[in-house]
Design an enzyme around this catalytic site. Structure first.
Site, PDB file in Angstrom:
ATOM      1  N   CYS A 139       0.827  -1.212   0.000  1.00  0.00           N
ATOM      2  CA  CYS A 139       0.000   0.000   0.000  1.00  0.00           C
ATOM      3  C   CYS A 139       0.861   1.263   0.000  1.00  0.00           C
ATOM      4  CB  CYS A 139      -0.903  -0.021   1.234  1.00  0.00           C
ATOM      5  SG  CYS A 139      -1.742   1.528   1.571  1.00  0.00           S
TER       6      CYS A 139
ATOM      7  N   TYR B  90      -6.062   6.251  -8.256  1.00  0.00           N
ATOM      8  CA  TYR B  90      -7.226   5.480  -7.811  1.00  0.00           C
ATOM      9  C   TYR B  90      -8.509   5.997  -8.456  1.00  0.00           C
ATOM     10  CZ  TYR B  90      -4.360   3.206  -4.252  1.00  0.00           C
ATOM     11  OH  TYR B  90      -3.402   2.449  -3.618  1.00  0.00           O
TER      12      TYR B  90
END
Length: 328
Positions: free
Chosen positions: A63, A195
């Site tokens: 992440c 994203y």
């Protein structure tokens, strides 16, 4: 990726129908601060003084948000003082788990829980919200100090300096206004922009996000033709916040999130700059490229339902930095 609703786990993805196909990130639920003397930070409550061994970091090497905190833990000499537990790269119906069937995974060092959500409900039994990394945990009061990566980075930058003796400052007071300005654009259009591109469910939402993303990459390419770093003559928080997205760009975002107008390697200054930061002492140790590639392509079945892991380009991050004539 699910969420907790009044302490109960629900396997539910983000709702983009109500936002015109746009991905909107949830606000972090815990916003306290560790400070040198335990006084309250910019948000949250007082009572979290910097102490060696008191805090524990829950992170994912896959992440980019958690990666920021792992980098600062390394750069600020905090490894002997703040322990870490690393979650599994596969984020499926149970969210982040502490499975250990992958090299380098740790399980949950503190409670041996199976799921990261158990940490959230230990802190707040009726918690509602997304279960995300990173998490900074206070072992003394058994609660979450913060799950906001940008704020954990700033805590790591200065709160523990008297303990570590490491006074390197990545958020110097005289540069804060410019760092904040640069951070805001990079967050909106690059860190979160990849994203917003990848999780968009309408053409309009995708076009909007991906256009802003590449506009900012072009802006950064020009900026880095004049300066070694984003703000000032030394690396700052702004550089490390950008780095965790750039290091994943060609391996993940270019293909998986359809950010494919150009590759990172097509931007000479950005590509050289990324390699320089990768070669910074200790930084490469915070990166597991196999986990990065696996996490995105295996976890996001709405984008990659076959869960095939791509072969990917062979990138040499060890090439020397090649920008010339810059401010040292």
């Amino acid at each position: 990726m699910g969420l907790l609703v009044n302490g109960k786990w629900v396997d539910k993805w983000y709702d983009t129908k109500s936002t015109g196909g746009r991905f909107e990130r949830w606000t972090s639920g815990f916003r306290n601060w560790v400070t040198a003397d335990g006084t309250a930070g910019p948000t949250g409550q007082a009572g979290f003084p910097a102490e060696s061994g008191r805090y524990h970091l829950y992170a994912a090497q896959a992440c980019p948000w958690a990666h920021r905190t792992l980098i600062f833990r390394k750069l600020k000499g905090l490894e002997p003082h703040i322990g870490v537990s690393v979650v599994h790269p596969d984020m499926l119906q149970d969210g982040w788990t502490f499975d250990k069937d992958w090299p380098g995974l740790t399980g949950d060092h503190l409670y041996d829980y199976p799921f990261l959500r158990d940490i959230y409900t230990r802190a707040e039994s009726a918690f509602s919200g997304r279960v995300t990394v990173p998490v900074l945990w206070d072992k003394k009061t058994e609660t979450i100090v913060s799950n906001e990566s940008s704020e954990i980075v700033r805590m790591f930058n200065s709160a523990f300096d008297t303990i570590t003796g490491n006074e390197v400052d990545f958020y110097p007071e005289n540069l804060r206004a410019e760092i904040n300005e640069v951070n805001e654009r990079i967050y909106k259009t690059i860190n979160n922009g990849v994203y917003q591109s990848g999780f968009a469910t309408t053409q309009e939402a995708y076009d909007e996000a991906v256009t802003a993303l590449f506009d900012t990459l072009e802006w950064l390419e020009a900026r880095l033709s004049r300066s070694s770093y984003l703000v000032g003559n030394h690396a700052t928080e702004a550089d490390w916040r950008l780095f965790t997205t750039l290091i994943r760009f060609d391996l993940v975002y270019h293909l998986h999130f359809k950010c494919n107008k150009m590759r990172l390697v097509d931007f000479p200054n950005l590509w050289s700059y990324t390699r320089e930061l990768y070669q910074w002492p200790g930084v490469r140790e915070t990166i597991d490229f196999d986990q990065v590639v696996r996490h995105y392509h295996y976890s996001h079945d709405s984008i990659n339902p076959s869960r095939i892991i791509p072969i990917n380009p062979d990138l040499d991050f060890d090439q020397p930095q090649t920008r010339k004539g810059l401010v040292a």
